[in-house]
Design a protein around this motif. Structure first.
Motif, mmCIF file in Angstrom:
data_model
loop_
_atom_site.group_PDB
_atom_site.id
_atom_site.type_symbol
_atom_site.label_atom_id
_atom_site.label_comp_id
_atom_site.label_asym_id
_atom_site.label_seq_id
_atom_site.Cartn_x
_atom_site.Cartn_y
_atom_site.Cartn_z
ATOM 1 N N GLY A 9 0.824 -1.209 0.000
ATOM 2 C CA GLY A 9 0.000 0.000 0.000
ATOM 3 C C GLY A 9 0.853 1.251 0.000
ATOM 4 O O GLY A 9 1.698 1.441 0.873
ATOM 5 N N VAL A 131 -1.630 -7.408 -3.828
ATOM 6 C CA VAL A 131 -1.322 -8.568 -2.982
ATOM 7 C C VAL A 131 -2.590 -9.407 -2.808
ATOM 8 O O VAL A 131 -3.623 -8.903 -2.368
ATOM 9 C CB VAL A 131 -0.781 -8.103 -1.611
ATOM 10 N N PHE A 261 -18.731 6.543 3.230
ATOM 11 C CA PHE A 261 -17.974 5.943 4.333
ATOM 12 C C PHE A 261 -18.862 5.890 5.573
ATOM 13 O O PHE A 261 -19.901 6.553 5.623
ATOM 14 C CB PHE A 261 -16.663 6.692 4.628
ATOM 15 N N GLY A 293 -7.468 10.685 11.321
ATOM 16 C CA GLY A 293 -6.970 9.420 10.789
ATOM 17 C C GLY A 293 -5.584 9.510 10.186
ATOM 18 O O GLY A 293 -4.722 8.652 10.409
HETATM 19 C C1 LIG Z 1 -13.974 11.442 3.208
HETATM 20 C C2 LIG Z 1 -12.786 11.279 4.086
HETATM 21 C C3 LIG Z 1 -12.307 12.389 4.730
HETATM 22 C C4 LIG Z 1 -11.217 12.270 5.557
HETATM 23 N N1 LIG Z 1 -10.774 13.374 6.192
HETATM 24 C C5 LIG Z 1 -9.712 13.279 7.002
HETATM 25 C C6 LIG Z 1 -9.177 14.442 7.636
HETATM 26 O O1 LIG Z 1 -9.677 15.557 7.484
HETATM 27 N N2 LIG Z 1 -8.070 14.300 8.398
HETATM 28 C C7 LIG Z 1 -7.493 13.075 8.577
HETATM 29 O O2 LIG Z 1 -6.492 13.001 9.295
HETATM 30 N N3 LIG Z 1 -7.954 11.962 7.983
HETATM 31 C C8 LIG Z 1 -9.058 12.036 7.208
HETATM 32 N N4 LIG Z 1 -9.514 10.927 6.580
HETATM 33 C C9 LIG Z 1 -8.827 9.653 6.815
HETATM 34 C C10 LIG Z 1 -7.581 9.499 5.926
HETATM 35 O O3 LIG Z 1 -7.912 9.721 4.590
HETATM 36 C C11 LIG Z 1 -7.014 8.096 6.127
HETATM 37 O O4 LIG Z 1 -6.787 7.915 7.502
HETATM 38 C C12 LIG Z 1 -5.711 7.872 5.334
HETATM 39 O O5 LIG Z 1 -5.950 7.795 3.952
HETATM 40 C C13 LIG Z 1 -5.048 6.568 5.768
HETATM 41 O O6 LIG Z 1 -3.894 6.365 5.019
HETATM 42 P P1 LIG Z 1 -3.336 4.893 4.775
HETATM 43 O O7 LIG Z 1 -2.084 5.069 4.001
HETATM 44 O O8 LIG Z 1 -3.332 4.153 6.048
HETATM 45 O O9 LIG Z 1 -4.450 4.167 3.893
HETATM 46 P P2 LIG Z 1 -4.980 4.514 2.432
HETATM 47 O O10 LIG Z 1 -4.890 5.971 2.164
HETATM 48 O O11 LIG Z 1 -6.308 3.854 2.331
HETATM 49 O O12 LIG Z 1 -3.949 3.789 1.472
HETATM 50 C C14 LIG Z 1 -3.937 2.376 1.354
HETATM 51 C C15 LIG Z 1 -3.343 2.019 0.004
HETATM 52 O O13 LIG Z 1 -3.198 0.595 -0.074
HETATM 53 C C16 LIG Z 1 -3.567 0.170 -1.372
HETATM 54 N N5 LIG Z 1 -3.973 -1.248 -1.304
HETATM 55 C C17 LIG Z 1 -5.104 -1.766 -0.771
HETATM 56 N N6 LIG Z 1 -5.114 -3.093 -0.885
HETATM 57 C C18 LIG Z 1 -3.975 -3.447 -1.519
HETATM 58 C C19 LIG Z 1 -3.429 -4.690 -1.925
HETATM 59 N N7 LIG Z 1 -4.059 -5.851 -1.718
HETATM 60 N N8 LIG Z 1 -2.226 -4.706 -2.567
HETATM 61 C C20 LIG Z 1 -1.560 -3.535 -2.789
HETATM 62 N N9 LIG Z 1 -2.050 -2.320 -2.425
HETATM 63 C C21 LIG Z 1 -3.239 -2.275 -1.783
HETATM 64 C C22 LIG Z 1 -4.720 1.086 -1.730
HETATM 65 O O14 LIG Z 1 -4.915 1.138 -3.142
HETATM 66 C C23 LIG Z 1 -4.239 2.424 -1.166
HETATM 67 O O15 LIG Z 1 -3.511 3.183 -2.080
HETATM 68 C C24 LIG Z 1 -10.599 11.013 5.747
HETATM 69 C C25 LIG Z 1 -11.072 9.892 5.074
HETATM 70 C C26 LIG Z 1 -12.169 10.018 4.269
HETATM 71 C C27 LIG Z 1 -12.687 8.803 3.563
#
Ligand SMILES: Cc1cc2nc3c(=O)[nH]c(=O)nc-3n(C[C@H](O)[C@H](O)[C@H](O)COP(=O)(O)OP(=O)(O)OC[C@H]3O[C@@H](n4cnc5c(N)ncnc54)[C@H](O)[C@@H]3O)c2cc1C
Length: 484
Positions: A9, A131, A261, A293
């Motif tokens: 990811g 994956v 969501f 988040g």
């Molecule tokens: C509408 C909305 C508003 C938000 N507003 C806020 C805010 O104002 N402030 C804040 O702090 N947070 C906010 N969030 C939360 C924030 O967007 C998330 O916490 C953040 O994106 C998490 O990052 P991450 O890298 O953990 O996961 P993600 O951003 O979800 O990234 C995960 C990645 O893994 C990839 N992936 C998934 N499965 C696989 C696989 N099997 N193989 C390879 N790759 C894979 C996906 O394609 C993706 O690119 C918001 C979320 C939403 C939905």
């Protein structure tokens, strides 16, 4: 074995973790299912702790460039630059701790900054690598992949699932993911709508909350019907939700897409199972209320990167990696806790209307406002590190300091453990720690401070105290091993 570590990811958390591992001396392989970087607008900014962490890595100018744009966009959308608790927009983010600031930077722009940072450290993301399978034989983890050139396998010493809320890694590796089911579903659509004049004004309604403006319509729907979570939001789904929430039939003339969501709140019961770890949304999901988040996930990455790097290189003290779960799990649990409170305050009905009025009045009190700002920023959280009693700053993320008249970030871009000490020349700490002869100036009454690579204070001394107590050597030994 093909590689020491695979990150699954390339969202913000996977990208930052990749960079932190590079600084710790380990080059990860980063796999991303999407064919190209995501442009989906989600978070609008990052909190104090994540912004300070990125500034310590030299990314401050990029954050500052985006911040002014983010501030203007926020004011336009909400009529205020205050942040909110349960959509009561009264919280002054600066109140958390004057002098400490987050950064308003949209998620796609942030991911671009982090992608370039990672590329500058020599790692490119493999796009189109999905994956699909996982097997841990005790000595290594093998992943099955669908790639642009067909199926293949990769074997790694460690795998970190940074693959978001629906994490494949979490499910395949069998992490428990307990928590609470959603109370509400949020739907946000970019759409041109006929019959908008029939809609009530934006705000709370008997079955949820409705927002609408030129080109957008959104519902917080507490009377939800079953829907296919795997399908993207459709115009029929948003129309049905508006009918449930506002009891009005609208016609959607043009639908440009949107987001769905929920506020389900779940957290992995541990962040490590053998050679597999989780970080970011893969480890915890909750509603976005309060904008926490991204901050939470980025700080998981900061905490994990140096610990996993030192473990892989054989430099870590015993059980260092276990402190990733013991330190980060309570921080995630605290965020889930306050987002549940926010969901309760968003439920429809006259009882919650009354509670919101009282809450809103309380938020006018500076002490309450500051308390909420501090809670949402996470700056009050203190890890139970050894020697915690010695100084109030030990176990917290170090606030910005002035070091020999320069900002702290001038000394932290390389990600090494750092001791700032006025008598550095007399100390013998081996090669484990970068020692800088320094006069430290801060509001915290500090004479000397030892920082972990993630910016957490491992030891500190006030002016007038013994500047080379056994506690300093204990802290170096506890965090940075004996063989650095
Ligand atoms: C509408 C909305 C508003 C938000 N507003 C806020 C805010 O104002 N402030 C804040 O702090 N947070 C906010 N969030 C939360 C924030 O967007 C998330 O916490 C953040 O994106 C998490 O990052 P991450 O890298 O953990 O996961 P993600 O951003 O979800 O990234 C995960 C990645 O893994 C990839 N992936 C998934 N499965 C696989 C696989 N099997 N193989 C390879 N790759 C894979 C996906 O394609 C993706 O690119 C918001 C979320 C939403 C939905």
């Amino acid at each position: 074995m093909d590689t020491d570590v695979v990150i699954v990811g390339a969202g913000p958390v996977g990208l930052l973790l990749g960079a932190e591992l590079c600084l710790a001396g380990v080059r990860p392989i980063v796999l991303e299912r999407l064919p190209a970087p995501s442009e989906q607008p989600k978070a609008r900014g990052i909190g104090v702790l994540a912004a300070e962490a990125l500034r310590r890595r030299g990314l401050g100018p990029e954050l500052d460039r985006e911040h002014a744009k983010g501030l203007a966009a926020l004011a336009e959308d909400h009529g205020t630059t205050k942040t909110h608790f349960a959509w009561i927009h009264k919280i002054d983010p600066e109140a958390a701790d004057p002098g400490r600031r987050g950064a308003l930077i949209g998620q796609p722009a942030l991911e671009k900054v982090l992608r370039h940072h990672l590329a500058d450290l020599g790692v490119d993301v493999h796009y189109g690598f999905d994956v699909t399978g996982w097997h841990d034989d005790g000595d290594a983890v093998t992943l099955d992949l669908d790639t642009p050139t067909g199926p293949r396998q990769i074997t790694a010493g460690y795998v970190v699932g940074c693959d978001g809320g629906y994490s494949t890694v979490r499910k395949l590796a069998g992490f428990g993911f307990p928590g609470t089911a959603p109370l509400m579903t949020v739907r946000y659509a970019h759409a041109e709508v006929s019959g908008r004049d029939q809609l009530p004004p934006p705000g709370r309604l008997p079955a949820g909350t409705l927002f609408h403006d030129d080109g957008m319509i959104a519902t917080f729907d507490f009377a939800d019907a079953a829907y296919d979570r795997s399908a993207p939001l459709s115009s029929n789904e948003i129309r049905d939700s508006v009918r449930r929430v506002a009891a009005v039939d609208i016609t959607i003339d043009t639908f440009h897409g949107g987001l769905r969501f929920t506020d389900q709140a779940r957290q992995a019961d541990a962040y490590q199972l053998g050679r597999t770890l989780l970080a970011g949304d893969a480890a915890h999901v909750h509603s976005p209320n309060g904008g926490q988040g991204l901050n939470l996930g980025l700080m998981d990455a900061m905490n994990l990167g140096w610990k996993l790097g030192a473990t892989i290189r054989g430099l870590a003290p015993h059980d260092l990696l276990a402190t990733y779960t013991s330190e980060r799990h309570p921080v995630g649990a605290a965020v889930l806790h306050n987002t549940r409170a926010q969901s309760a305050l968003l439920a429809p009905g006259p009882h919650v209307d009354a509670l919101r009025d009282i809450m809103s009045d309380l938020m006018d009190l500076p002490e309450v406002n500051q308390r909420l700002a501090r809670m949402l920023s996470g700056i009050t959280h203190r890890y139970a590190v050894p020697g915690c009693a010695a100084h109030p700053i030990v176990g917290t993320h170090c606030p910005p300091l002035t070091v020999n008249d320069s900002p702290l970030e001038q000394f932290t871009t390389d990600g090494r453990p750092l001791l700032l000490h006025p008598q550095a020349g007399n100390l013998d700490l081996g090669e484990r720690v970068r020692v800088v002869m320094a006069e430290v100036s801060s509001d915290e009454k500090l004479a000397a401070v030892l920082l972990r690579p993630d910016g957490v204070v491992a030891w500190a001394a006030s002016p007038g105290e013994d500047l080379e107590p056994p506690a300093l050597h204990d802290a170096v030994n506890a965090w940075f091993g004996r063989t650095y």
